[in-house]
Motif scaffolding. Structure first.
Motif, mmCIF file in Angstrom:
data_model
loop_
_atom_site.group_PDB
_atom_site.id
_atom_site.type_symbol
_atom_site.label_atom_id
_atom_site.label_comp_id
_atom_site.label_asym_id
_atom_site.label_seq_id
_atom_site.Cartn_x
_atom_site.Cartn_y
_atom_site.Cartn_z
ATOM 1 N N SER A 1 37.192 37.807 39.516
ATOM 2 C CA SER A 1 38.400 37.810 38.448
ATOM 3 C C SER A 1 40.267 36.871 39.239
ATOM 4 C CB SER A 1 38.739 39.207 38.148
ATOM 5 O OG SER A 1 38.190 39.616 37.630
ATOM 6 N N THR B 1 39.072 45.383 33.455
ATOM 7 C CA THR B 1 38.241 44.523 32.843
ATOM 8 C C THR B 1 36.979 44.687 32.348
ATOM 9 O OG1 THR B 1 36.789 44.472 35.567
ATOM 10 C CG2 THR B 1 38.571 44.043 35.294
ATOM 11 N N ASN C 1 36.567 37.629 33.008
ATOM 12 C CA ASN C 1 37.217 36.403 33.425
ATOM 13 C C ASN C 1 36.740 35.199 32.742
ATOM 14 O OD1 ASN C 1 36.493 38.682 35.804
ATOM 15 N ND2 ASN C 1 34.755 37.066 36.881
ATOM 16 N N TRP D 1 40.904 46.495 39.245
ATOM 17 C CA TRP D 1 40.324 44.885 39.423
ATOM 18 C C TRP D 1 40.126 44.160 39.931
ATOM 19 C CZ3 TRP D 1 42.903 42.637 34.593
ATOM 20 C CH2 TRP D 1 43.091 41.278 35.393
#
Length: 320
Positions: A96, A253, A123, A230
């Protein structure tokens, strides 16, 4: 086909090299980051071949899989060919973005010859891919089997370098969570974690195990805890689901796509995660039931066949 890729991410590469191709992995005498060669702790097939930079110069290569920005220059020096111009290439992005999110620009954003391949839809959305073609091939996992016993009333956490990575991987959440479920933290460079967090005795134990033992040890723990704020979707989470472990995780995410209802508990309230971990510890039947659902979901969405099929389609498209 002959596919050149560096040994960067052991777990991901283990799935990728199960395909039908010949995989050329650079090796250097010191086996440093640019020349690790074959894995020492993962089971890779004989189709993975180590080649030195000198051997790569004359090698027949159909595709280069780049994974770090400087590999473009390495490939040009070692091959005498420029990825994306003289030899087909893709850029595999494992991570990411970090920095000025959501405006972080990808290092390959200013070109259109080398597609960026993301491992999650999250992503792809959050990186600024610029004019580069961007696609997604979601993770796939070599199935370790349904090994879950849940015999130990503890929560398993898998994270590398938790002290250094801190809040990114939810290190700061572990003291409160350990009050609900004693923690066994697995990963590289986990030593000193308990002292860093001020946790004594059985509340937080750390383990650094070879890959061959890791899955069986995870499966002995009652629940898999994923406190990561994250990062890209962790393969350890998907492996735990394959093992048949129920999941307690932050709803951040790509986790909200990976863990469907009935496979565990997702929340952005740490108190809710603590309560869920406590419930699984005290209700092994519920833990086993939800773990079976987690395994079904992982096999369906992150199975090895789907992963290899998706990559095969992309390889054929890029290399033709």
């Amino acid at each position: 086909m002959n596919i050149l890729l560096w040994h960067v991410h052991g777990s991901w590469t283990t799935a990728f090299v199960q395909g039908p191709h010949r995989y050329l992995v650079p090796v250097l005498p010191d086996r440093g980051p640019d020349g690790l060669g074959r894995a020492r702790t993962f089971d890779w097939p004989p189709s993975v071949v180590e080649l030195s930079p000198d051997e790569l110069r004359g090698a027949d290569i159909d595709l280069v899989v780049l994974q770090r920005p400087h590999e473009q220059d390495l490939a040009e020096r070692w091959l005498g060919r420029r990825p994306g111009r003289d030899v087909p290439a893709v850029y595999l992005e494992h991570n990411s973005p970090h920095g000025g999110i959501p405006d972080t620009r990808h290092p390959m954003a200013d070109q259109d010859r080398v597609p960026i391949v993301h491992v999650t839809h999250f992503n792809r959305l959050f990186w600024d891919n610029g004019r580069a073609p961007a696609t997604v091939v979601e993770h796939g996992v070599v199935d370790p089997g349904h090994l879950y016993t849940g015999e130990l009333e503890r929560a398993a956490v898998v994270v590398n370098e938790p002290v250094r990575r801190g809040r990114t991987v939810g290190c700061d959440l572990l003291p409160a969570l350990s009050a609900a479920a004693p923690l066994d933290v697995f990963g590289m460079r986990t030593e000193g974690l308990a002292d860093h967090l001020g946790l004594a005795g059985e509340r937080c134990r750390t383990f650094e195990l070879p890959q061959a033992r890791l899955h069986a040890e995870l499966a002995r723990r009652r629940v898999y805890l994923h406190p990561v704020r994250w990062t890209s979707l962790g393969l350890s989470l998907l492996e735990a689901m394959h093992l048949g472990m129920p999941v307690v995780a932050l709803a951040t995410t790509e986790v909200v796509r990976a863990v469907p209802p009935g496979a565990g508990v997702l929340s952005n309230r740490p108190e809710a995660l603590a309560e869920a971990a406590r419930r699984y510890l005290h209700d092994p039947a519920a833990a086993e039931t939800d773990g079976r659902q987690a395994r079904r979901a992982a096999l369906e969405r992150y199975g090895l066949k789907r992963f290899l099929d998706d990559w095969q389609h992309l390889i054929e498209e890029v290399a033709r």
